[in-house]
Design a protein around this motif. Structure first.
Motif, mmCIF file in Angstrom:
data_model
loop_
_atom_site.group_PDB
_atom_site.id
_atom_site.type_symbol
_atom_site.label_atom_id
_atom_site.label_comp_id
_atom_site.label_asym_id
_atom_site.label_seq_id
_atom_site.Cartn_x
_atom_site.Cartn_y
_atom_site.Cartn_z
ATOM 1 N N ALA A 159 5.229 10.944 -7.600
ATOM 2 C CA ALA A 159 5.410 9.615 -8.191
ATOM 3 C C ALA A 159 5.095 8.580 -7.127
ATOM 4 N N THR A 160 5.083 7.303 -7.517
ATOM 5 C CA THR A 160 4.886 6.251 -6.541
ATOM 6 C C THR A 160 6.204 5.938 -5.848
ATOM 7 N N VAL A 161 6.113 5.387 -4.664
ATOM 8 C CA VAL A 161 7.321 5.068 -3.899
ATOM 9 C C VAL A 161 8.170 4.058 -4.645
ATOM 10 N N GLY A 162 7.536 3.045 -5.196
ATOM 11 C CA GLY A 162 8.300 2.009 -5.902
ATOM 12 C C GLY A 162 8.980 1.080 -4.926
ATOM 13 N N HIS A 163 9.691 0.098 -5.471
ATOM 14 C CA HIS A 163 10.348 -0.859 -4.586
ATOM 15 C C HIS A 163 11.695 -1.311 -5.071
ATOM 16 N N ASP A 164 12.055 -1.077 -6.328
ATOM 17 C CA ASP A 164 13.359 -1.521 -6.824
ATOM 18 C C ASP A 164 14.406 -0.470 -6.540
ATOM 19 N N PRO A 213 16.671 7.867 10.816
ATOM 20 C CA PRO A 213 15.326 7.415 11.202
ATOM 21 C C PRO A 213 14.245 8.448 10.905
ATOM 22 N N ALA A 214 14.606 9.729 10.876
ATOM 23 C CA ALA A 214 13.595 10.766 10.651
ATOM 24 C C ALA A 214 13.005 10.702 9.256
ATOM 25 N N LEU A 215 13.734 10.108 8.311
ATOM 26 C CA LEU A 215 13.252 10.068 6.928
ATOM 27 C C LEU A 215 12.052 9.141 6.750
ATOM 28 N N GLU A 216 11.853 8.232 7.683
ATOM 29 C CA GLU A 216 10.718 7.307 7.541
ATOM 30 C C GLU A 216 9.402 8.071 7.528
ATOM 31 N N ALA A 217 9.380 9.193 8.231
ATOM 32 C CA ALA A 217 8.156 9.996 8.269
ATOM 33 C C ALA A 217 7.820 10.596 6.917
ATOM 34 N N ARG A 218 8.774 10.638 6.009
ATOM 35 C CA ARG A 218 8.518 11.175 4.670
ATOM 36 C C ARG A 218 7.718 10.202 3.805
ATOM 37 N N LEU A 219 7.677 8.947 4.192
ATOM 38 C CA LEU A 219 6.937 7.955 3.402
ATOM 39 C C LEU A 219 5.443 8.231 3.498
ATOM 40 N N ARG A 231 18.882 9.905 -3.520
ATOM 41 C CA ARG A 231 18.158 8.659 -3.250
ATOM 42 C C ARG A 231 17.250 8.837 -2.040
ATOM 43 N N LEU A 232 16.498 9.935 -2.005
ATOM 44 C CA LEU A 232 15.674 10.240 -0.844
ATOM 45 C C LEU A 232 14.691 9.119 -0.534
ATOM 46 N N VAL A 233 13.945 8.672 -1.546
ATOM 47 C CA VAL A 233 12.932 7.657 -1.288
ATOM 48 C C VAL A 233 13.568 6.366 -0.799
ATOM 49 N N HIS A 234 14.764 6.040 -1.306
ATOM 50 C CA HIS A 234 15.413 4.804 -0.893
ATOM 51 C C HIS A 234 16.052 4.935 0.486
ATOM 52 N N ARG A 235 16.469 6.139 0.860
ATOM 53 C CA ARG A 235 16.950 6.360 2.220
ATOM 54 C C ARG A 235 15.783 6.262 3.200
ATOM 55 N N ALA A 236 14.600 6.710 2.766
ATOM 56 C CA ALA A 236 13.414 6.549 3.609
ATOM 57 C C ALA A 236 13.090 5.072 3.786
ATOM 58 N N ARG A 237 13.266 4.323 2.731
ATOM 59 C CA ARG A 237 13.064 2.869 2.843
ATOM 60 C C ARG A 237 14.126 2.244 3.734
ATOM 61 N N ASP A 238 15.359 2.747 3.673
ATOM 62 C CA ASP A 238 16.400 2.282 4.589
ATOM 63 C C ASP A 238 15.915 2.398 6.029
ATOM 64 N N GLY A 272 0.804 -1.217 0.000
ATOM 65 C CA GLY A 272 0.000 0.000 0.000
ATOM 66 C C GLY A 272 0.833 1.261 0.000
ATOM 67 N N MET A 273 1.989 1.209 0.639
ATOM 68 C CA MET A 273 2.893 2.354 0.646
ATOM 69 C C MET A 273 3.665 2.438 -0.669
ATOM 70 N N THR A 274 4.002 1.286 -1.240
ATOM 71 C CA THR A 274 4.695 1.262 -2.533
ATOM 72 C C THR A 274 3.881 1.927 -3.626
ATOM 73 N N LEU A 275 2.569 1.735 -3.585
ATOM 74 C CA LEU A 275 1.699 2.264 -4.630
ATOM 75 C C LEU A 275 1.158 3.647 -4.316
ATOM 76 N N ALA A 276 1.488 4.177 -3.152
ATOM 77 C CA ALA A 276 0.980 5.489 -2.772
ATOM 78 C C ALA A 276 1.795 6.599 -3.429
ATOM 79 N N PRO A 277 1.189 7.743 -3.678
ATOM 80 C CA PRO A 277 1.940 8.866 -4.276
ATOM 81 C C PRO A 277 3.032 9.368 -3.331
ATOM 82 N N PHE A 278 4.197 9.645 -3.901
ATOM 83 C CA PHE A 278 5.326 10.168 -3.125
ATOM 84 C C PHE A 278 5.969 11.281 -3.930
ATOM 85 N N GLU A 279 5.662 12.519 -3.576
ATOM 86 C CA GLU A 279 6.231 13.680 -4.246
ATOM 87 C C GLU A 279 6.063 13.600 -5.770
#
Length: 796
Positions: free
Chosen positions: A116-121, A253-259, A207-214, A107-114
């Motif tokens: 675009a979608t978050v994606g997973h790859d 850890p603060a970047l998780e809130a950006r998801l 790599r903001l979205v991927h750092r949030a995934r980190d 559900g988070m992968t398919l949600a809009p993120f700035e």
């Protein structure tokens, strides 16, 4: 967040779908024997892992996540037998270890993120390439491999290109094979080498979205470890850049809130295929040649053996096609591939060496057969299978696969053509199934040809066109081209909101189409599709809509289109299981609609040439229906057509068309057509209007018309009578009128013009003179040739 504890976990970096990653990972797991394994993948799909490694499940397969709130969005997580994630899950089940997925949920992968979608790859996954997501649904499946902010006309060189260039390789794939895939690493050495490389690569680009995934994955791993598991009892199998970030303790850890907040969704497991896994066909996180890497995987990472097997297959391919290819050629190609690898500093040959050695030895420098067969062979056509009682499998998928098996339809990710005989009730049922899939917009089968009763086969060039539904009713057979792709199952999953069966889905979509209709013709198209899909409910609703629309429909093309549909149903309705719906209602509908259409013939034939383009087709349709259906009022049509012929108020093109139709139907004789044509093309008529009448007249059947001496005489008189000063204005219309004449029509026209002007005798006399001169000339040439041959004999 305890990053020291996270860094102490057995972090194993991998590249998606890499045989070497999976081989070294298994050896590493055998060595460290973890009690728990955390794998990169959607955390809400952990329940599917048991089905993933079920003995009856055969990779390639994929986790499919899709939105359930009506938005058409989905994403795929594919697994081959040599995917490290799959190997990790399988090892855990075999050794009784706990295994869970820890990436952001679907559900988070398919949600809009700035925007675009978050994606997973992983955008920074070593060797990744930008590519579109599967089925083009907007999911961010592409591994950019060049950094997300490299966009200024591609001018900035990526870290991957720089690495390949620095090592003297032509591409990153060649660099990857030489540096990571071919060498036989010890697990620890591979882990350290890939971590070091990924640490370098992850600094390339934003790599903001991927750092949030980190941050998300780091928290998930630490929470699931809890106090019961020590770091040395845990292994984390992650994309190389994620693992490198954890090892370097570079997690914010603060970047998780950006998801974004997750959207409503569901997950399931579906079959996948090697062609979709191949990056050559658009899947960014795949590899160039899934079948080739599968061979290497089955050979324990031995790329020499995989190379030899590919070359043997290719040799057999050449021999079956009549080319000279022997085992000696195969051996020579293998030796050259190994030699090329050694020259390039590669431990074992890869795809580039296979291709180049094959071209140089077996194909004598010609790449045609290599590109036509070798690449499909190394990509493969394997389609996976999902076994066991799959969680989340819906009724549409079950119905589709049951029908595919029972009807022996194609189930491979490669196009296959087949023909259905519509005189066979079993194959009529297959046709109904395929039409339901077509109406439901489930990508599986498309028309490859048709054959009508009493007609010729539709060519492949025509197959790409949309076939009008009414044309399908009178067919003796249908030719389809079918190809299963993962997008087929994606669509089956998404369409479950419309019904539990394919019939229900097709009916629901037809009812939606019907609600959007505004004319009788549009409703008639829905009716025909309902017949083809054998949907009784849609057919009944469409019939009522046609009757309601026709009462107030003043559009001639719409009414004619409906007449054509009803005429087709009147002739072939029961062949599509319509008898239970009452074929008897079709005839009254046809009679009423035809009568209404005839009343609107005159009004629909007025206007400019552009305005009456659709009306001309409508006149042809009404004429065909009048001649083929005895239940309609043929006399009313003939009277309306004669009214067009005599009317000066309608567009002259429609008058000429009506005159030609009546003449072909023998509703007017030669004397009458000569009178009409003479009147329309006479000196009193304006040249432009006369030329338009002529254009419509010749549109009907030019061959029959130009063979008529009376018609040609009238044409000749008209053309000869146009004043020179008016001829230039009339010329464009005349050119359009005569443009459709082929060689045969032109020959008949010329013969009749010569006869009308009594030039035939003079032409034959001139021809006789020319022939006599030719005979004399040939005689002289024969004598000269005889003398030359005699001179040659003397010289010899």
């Amino acid at each position: 967040m305890d990053l020291d504890r996270l860094a102490a976990v057995h972090l194993f970096p991998v590249r998606h779908h890499s045989p070497r990653s999976s081989a070294t990972l298994r050896a590493y797991l055998d060595e460290v024997r973890p009690k728990a394994i955390f794998v990169e993948g959607p955390s809400d799909a952990t329940a599917l892992l048991e089905a993933l490694v079920d003995p009856k499940t055969v990779p390639p397969v994929a986790i499919l996540g899709y939105r359930t709130d009506g938005e058409p969005a989905s994403s795929l997580w594919p697994f081959a037998a040599y995917s490290p994630e799959y190997v990790a899950v399988k090892w855990a089940f075999e050794h009784g270890a706990r295994v869970e997925l820890v990436d952001v949920p679907v559900g988070m992968t398919l949600a809009p993120f700035e925007g675009a979608t978050v994606g997973h790859d992983d955008a920074e996954d070593p060797g990744g390439h930008e590519g579109e997501g599967e089925a083009g649904r907007g999911e961010d499946e592409g591994e950019a491999g060049r950094g997300e902010d490299e966009g200024e006309a591609g001018a900035q060189e990526s870290i991957y290109e720089a690495c390949a260039r620095a090592r003297g390789f032509r591409s990153f794939e060649e660099f990857w094979e030489a540096s990571f895939e071919a060498p036989r690493y010890e697990p620890g050495a591979f882990r350290e080498a890939l971590l070091a490389y990924a640490d370098l690569a992850r600094g390339d680009g934003e790599r903001l979205v991927h750092r949030a995934r980190d941050a998300y994955m780091a928290r998930q791993i630490l929470e699931r470890m809890g106090a019961d598991l020590a770091p040395h009892e845990v292994a984390a199998v992650l994309g190389a850049a994620h693992a490198a970030a954890f090892a370097a303790r570079d997690v914010d850890p603060a970047l998780e809130a950006r998801l974004p907040a997750p959207v409503p969704c569901a997950v399931t497991l579906i079959p996948f295929s090697f062609p979709r896994l191949s990056e050559q066909l658009g899947y960014g996180a795949g590899n160039r040649a899934p079948q080739y890497y599968q061979r290497a995987h089955e050979a324990g990472g031995d790329f020499r053996r995989a190379t030899l097997e590919v070359l043997i297959d290719f040799t057999e391919h050449l021999r079956l096609r009549g080319f000279m290819a022997s085992l000696a050629d195969t051996i020579e190609a293998f030796r050259l591939a190994v030699a090329l690898a050694e020259l390039r500093g590669k431990a074992e040959p890869g795809l580039d060496e296979v291709r180049e050695a094959t071209i140089a030895t077996m194909c004598r420098g010609d790449a045609t057969h290599v590109d036509g067969f070798l690449w499909p062979a190394v990509i493969g056509r394997n389609v996976g299978r999902v076994g066991g009682q799959l969680l989340g499998k819906n009724s549409l998928q079950e119905e589709f696969w049951r029908e595919v098996r029972e009807r022996r339809l194609p189930a491979t990710d490669a196009p296959e053509s087949f023909r259905l005989s519509l005189t066979n009730q079993v194959e009529v049922g297959t046709s109904v199934l395929l039409h339901r899939l077509r109406i439901a917009k489930i990508p599986y089968a498309a028309y490859a040809g048709t054959r009508r009763a009493g007609g010729a086969a539709r060519s492949r060039g025509q197959a790409a066109q949309v076939v009008p539904p009414d044309e399908l009713l009178g067919q003796l057979s249908e030719t389809w081209e079918a190809q299963w792709t993962p997008a087929t199952d994606v669509a089956l999953v998404e369409k479950i909101v419309l019904g539990d069966t394919l019939e229900q889905v097709a009916t629901r979509l037809l009812e939606e189409d019907l609600a959007a209709c505004h004319t009788t013709g549009e409703a008639a198209d829905v009716l025909l599709n309902g017949v083809l899909a054998s949907s009784a409910r849609a057919v009944g609703a469409a019939l009522r809509a046609c009757d309601e629309f026709a009462a107030g429909d003043s559009d001639l093309p719409s009414l004619a289109r409906a007449c054509r549909a009803f005429a087709g149903l009147a002739s072939f309705g029961s062949s599509r299981s319509l008898s239970s719906l009452g074929d008897g209602v079709i005839a009254p509908m046809l009679e009423k609609t035809f009568a209404r259409a005839v009343l609107r013939v005159h009004g629909g034939s007025t206007g400019s040439d552009e305005a009456i383009a659709a009306a001309k087709e409508a006149l042809r349709t009404l004429h065909d229906v009048a001649l083929s259906q005895p239940i309609v009022d043929r006399g009313a049509w003939l009277d309306a057509a004669r009214g067009l012929v005599d009317s000066e108020a309608v567009n002259p093109t429609t008058s000429g068309l009506a005159c030609g139709l009546l003449y072909l139907a023998q509703a007017i004789d030669d004397a009458e057509v000569t009178r009409v044509v003479g009147l329309r093309l006479g000196g009193a008529a304006a040249p432009e209007a006369a030329a338009s009448f002529l254009a419509g007249f010749l549109e009907v059947n030019a061959l029959v018309l130009v063979k008529s001496r009376h018609v040609v005489e009238a044409l000749d008189a008209f053309l000869g009578g146009i004043a020179p000063e008016r001829f230039r204005d009339t010329l464009p219309v005349l050119r359009r009128a005569f443009a459709g004449l082929g060689a045969t029509e032109r020959r008949y026209l010329l013969e009749n013009v010569l006869a009308a002007r009594k030039l035939g005798d003079k032409a034959r006399a001139a021809q006789a003179v020319l022939l006599e001169k030719d005979r004399e000339r040939l005689k002289e040439m024969s004598e000269d040739l005889s003398q030359a041959m005699d001179d040659l004999d003397e010289l010899l």
